[in-house]
Design an enzyme around this catalytic site. Structure first.
Site, PDB file in Angstrom:
ATOM      1  N   ASP A 170      12.539  -3.108   1.791  1.00 14.06           N
ATOM      2  CA  ASP A 170      11.456  -2.130   1.765  1.00 14.06           C
ATOM      3  C   ASP A 170      11.791  -1.058   2.797  1.00 14.06           C
ATOM      4  O   ASP A 170      12.205  -1.362   3.908  1.00 14.06           O
ATOM      5  CB  ASP A 170      10.132  -2.818   2.102  1.00 14.06           C
ATOM      6  N   HIS A 177      -2.751   3.392   5.635  1.00 10.35           N
ATOM      7  CA  HIS A 177      -1.359   2.993   5.854  1.00 10.35           C
ATOM      8  C   HIS A 177      -0.733   2.400   4.595  1.00 10.35           C
ATOM      9  O   HIS A 177       0.391   1.894   4.639  1.00 10.35           O
ATOM     10  CB  HIS A 177      -1.278   1.986   7.004  1.00 10.35           C
ATOM     11  N   ARG A 186      -0.367  -7.598  12.807  1.00  6.66           N
ATOM     12  CA  ARG A 186       0.409  -7.994  13.993  1.00  6.66           C
ATOM     13  C   ARG A 186      -0.114  -7.240  15.218  1.00  6.66           C
ATOM     14  O   ARG A 186      -0.265  -7.804  16.304  1.00  6.66           O
ATOM     15  CB  ARG A 186       1.882  -7.667  13.719  1.00  6.66           C
ATOM     16  N   GLN A 246      -5.348   9.535  21.348  1.00 10.60           N
ATOM     17  CA  GLN A 246      -6.254   8.935  20.378  1.00 10.60           C
ATOM     18  C   GLN A 246      -7.043   7.814  21.053  1.00 10.60           C
ATOM     19  O   GLN A 246      -6.561   7.156  21.972  1.00 10.60           O
ATOM     20  CB  GLN A 246      -5.500   8.398  19.164  1.00 10.60           C
ATOM     21  N   HIS A 249       0.956   2.027   0.774  1.00  8.71           N
ATOM     22  CA  HIS A 249       2.008   2.686  -0.002  1.00  8.71           C
ATOM     23  C   HIS A 249       1.730   2.512  -1.491  1.00  8.71           C
ATOM     24  O   HIS A 249       1.060   1.568  -1.909  1.00  8.71           O
ATOM     25  CB  HIS A 249       3.375   2.106   0.349  1.00  8.71           C
ATOM     26  N   LEU A 269      -7.687   4.969  20.042  1.00  7.55           N
ATOM     27  CA  LEU A 269      -7.082   3.642  19.880  1.00  7.55           C
ATOM     28  C   LEU A 269      -6.416   3.187  21.165  1.00  7.55           C
ATOM     29  O   LEU A 269      -6.622   2.059  21.631  1.00  7.55           O
ATOM     30  CB  LEU A 269      -6.076   3.662  18.724  1.00  7.55           C
ATOM     31  N   ASN A 270      -5.583   4.044  21.761  1.00  7.75           N
ATOM     32  CA  ASN A 270      -4.884   3.663  22.986  1.00  7.75           C
ATOM     33  C   ASN A 270      -5.858   3.441  24.142  1.00  7.75           C
ATOM     34  O   ASN A 270      -5.640   2.573  24.992  1.00  7.75           O
ATOM     35  CB  ASN A 270      -3.863   4.732  23.364  1.00  7.75           C
ATOM     36  N   TYR A 307       2.348  -5.984   9.232  1.00  9.48           N
ATOM     37  CA  TYR A 307       2.716  -5.171  10.400  1.00  9.48           C
ATOM     38  C   TYR A 307       1.485  -4.741  11.170  1.00  9.48           C
ATOM     39  O   TYR A 307       1.456  -4.796  12.401  1.00  9.48           O
ATOM     40  CB  TYR A 307       3.511  -3.947   9.959  1.00  9.48           C
ATOM     41  N   TYR A 308       0.446  -4.306  10.466  1.00 12.82           N
ATOM     42  CA  TYR A 308      -0.729  -3.817  11.169  1.00 12.82           C
ATOM     43  C   TYR A 308      -1.630  -4.928  11.680  1.00 12.82           C
ATOM     44  O   TYR A 308      -2.279  -4.775  12.716  1.00 12.82           O
ATOM     45  CB  TYR A 308      -1.495  -2.800  10.320  1.00 12.82           C
TER      46      TYR A 308
END
Length: 560
Positions: free
Chosen positions: A428, A408, A252, A138, A410, A140-141, A249-250
């Site tokens: 969670d 991402h 981060r 991808q 929920h 992104l990397n 988290y994202y």
């Protein structure tokens, strides 16, 4: 006539070479390197961080250069290319600090190896419907690779010959820039963390080679019309409080491109005042992110998230040091740095290490109760956190009542979690994946992430008619948000309340959470009031994922 011609040529070149100057400049300078050298024996955390980086890099030098063909996500080849960009950045920074040419030679040899391979690569063959890079499955990397490698290239640029630079730029960087700005221009202009990484990587490289066009594209989008780019990312991805719509988290992960590129902008074009943009939004981003963490430094696993990721990951280390230097010293940021036990090797990390060494007592983490608005306008619900106590024994209750959180997100409005005595008590589920485990679908998200982890029943909130909120439809969920009702912090009784009126048709929900800590109580207690109203008949489930044992209840609980 000769003077007139010379003037025209200079005038023509100036806009495109505006930033060409002394190297390095985007992460560290020669002056900072001298200050670090002089301070290594004064500040233990600086010394430790330097020695750790040196040990890692010496190992890489002993192992030699390896640039494998592209491979599966999470597999050996994937991880080797990731390690290569980390090793190149480390070697570049070490060359700047020590002046030892073996580090510069390592970066050059690595980039020459990529120059041999990269022009021959097509789209990654194992992208599995993701936007493919060439080295990685991808883009992104690939963008992360360019961020790190731009720092390394900046550090050794003046050491390289003009022919070396031309060879590397023609056979590596030119191909990557075309991949990002032409082939994947829609990702470049996308308001999303993938877009953030892409614009940051191109902008940082633009400063290294003095290309104003690339810098302008990174700031304003490929068309330079302001509809995409770094500034639009800052406008739309964060609430006015700095809360990130995908969750802690994202952000981060995305803290690195936001802060590394902002640092490059500030160093090369201080007149832009990037750290003051949108009322200092980057400072708010860092503080809001750090204020969500549990007292042990672990991030709450909101949306797709690991339950074990903490502030020791490199993104928070980068942003904590830069925020400390750019926005001013703060005891809680110093407490975060103590948990991280490392600093970045530039003037920001030097400042943190100095203050750690000269502090009489290293402060413990003592964030207070706080509420953050959600949505770029701050009018799409929010996130509430109630806290009692300090340090590792702190009690923390969190409730989510904001936006869905894009891809991402929920289906979990009015969800709450509880952290107490060093562990997640009401937890969670987080995501369903094994990161970087090749046999587990290359570390990608598993089917169970959609079928269970994202669904309402996997969270601590009411489920109606055994269906998920918005019937599990992400596009519908992104259109609505929960609503803030009230928030009161301080004293021995703290409370927050929110409503969900658009997630189940015909069903009105309100949750009110109290955190009570009075002298006659041996421990703080949580009181949870959940009201559900509808004119129609429904079935309701009230799941509480409790890491412990049910001791007593006034309810007559029996099997159905």
């Amino acid at each position: 006539m000769r003077k007139f011609s010379l003037f025209i040529i200079i005038l023509f070149l100036l806009p495109f070479m505006l930033f060409a100057g002394e190297h390095p400049s985007i992460f560290i300078t020669s002056q900072e390197a001298a200050e670090i050298r002089a301070s290594l024996d004064k500040y233990p955390l600086l010394k430790k961080s330097f020695e750790n980086l040196k040990t890692q890099t010496e190992k890489a030098l002993r192992q030699g250069i390896e640039v494998p063909p592209p491979g599966e996500a999470g597999g050996y080849e994937h991880e080797k290319h990731k390690q290569n960009y980390r090793d190149m950045q480390a070697a570049g920074v070490l060359y700047t600090i020590t002046g030892n040419e073996k580090y510069a030679q390592f970066v050059k040899d690595m980039l020459f190896a990529y120059a041999e391979m990269y022009p021959k690569l097509g789209p990654h063959p194992l992208s599995h419907k993701q936007r493919p890079g060439k080295l990685f499955h991808q883009t992104l990397n690939e963008t992360v690779w360019l961020v790190y490698t731009s720092i390394a290239y900046d550090c050794i640029s003046d050491w390289l010959s003009a022919d070396d630079r031309k060879h590397i730029e023609t056979n590596v960087f030119d191909h990557i820039i075309e991949l990002f700005t032409v082939e994947h221009s829609d990702v470049f202009n996308r308001i999303h963390n993938h877009g953030t990484w892409m614009v940051a990587s191109v902008g940082m490289y633009g400063y290294v080679i003095g290309d104003k066009n690339l810098v302008e594209m990174a700031l304003y989008g490929t068309k330079k019309d302001g509809k995409g780019g770094f500034l639009k990312q800052l406008d739309l991805l964060f609430s006015p409080d700095g809360y990130y719509l995908e969750g802690p988290y994202y952000i981060r992960y995305a803290l690195r491109p936001f802060f590394l590129y902002a640092e490059a902008v500030e160093r090369n074009e201080p007149q832009r005042k990037i750290f003051e943009y949108r009322d200092g939004i980057l400072g708010k981003v860092h503080y809001s992110t750090m204020q969500t963490v549990f007292s042990n430094g672990t991030f709450p696993p909101i949306n797709d998230a690991s339950r074990s990721m903490d502030v020791r990951s490199i993104g928070p280390v980068v942003s904590n040091d830069i925020a400390y230097q750019r926005y001013g010293a703060n005891k809680n940021l110093l407490a975060i740095a103590a948990i991280q036990d490392q600093v970045i090797l530039n003037k920001a990390g030097l400042m943190v290490a100095k203050d750690m060494a000269t502090a009489d007592v290293i402060p413990e983490l003592a964030w207070k109760s706080v509420e953050f608005t959600d949505g770029h306008d701050g009018k799409q619900g929010g996130l509430g956190i109630l806290r009692s106590g300090t340090g590792e024994k702190q009690t923390m209750a969190l409730m989510k009542y904001g936006t869905h959180g894009l891809g991402h997100g929920h289906f979990d409005k009015l969800h709450f979690s509880l952290f107490d005595q060093g562990s997640q008590v009401v937890f969670d589920y987080g995501f369903s994946r094994w990161i970087n485990m090749e046999p587990k679908f290359g570390g990608r998200y598993l089917p169970e992430n959609d079928s269970y982890a994202k669904q309402t029943i996997a969270h601590n909130t009411v489920t109606v008619d055994q269906k998920s909120q918005n019937f599990g439809n992400r596009k519908e969920a992104d259109k609505v948000a929960a609503e803030r009702h009230f928030f009161h912090a301080g004293g021995d009784v703290q409370v927050m309340s929110a409503r969900s009126t658009k997630h189940y048709p015909g069903v009105q929900m309100q949750r009110t959470l109290f955190l009570v800590d009075q002298e006659k109580l041996t421990q703080p207690i949580v009181v949870d009031l959940f009201r559900v109203e509808s004119t129609d008949e429904h079935s309701y489930d009230y799941p509480i994922h409790f890491h412990g044992q049910l001791i007593t209840t006034i309810l007559n609980i029996r099997p159905p």
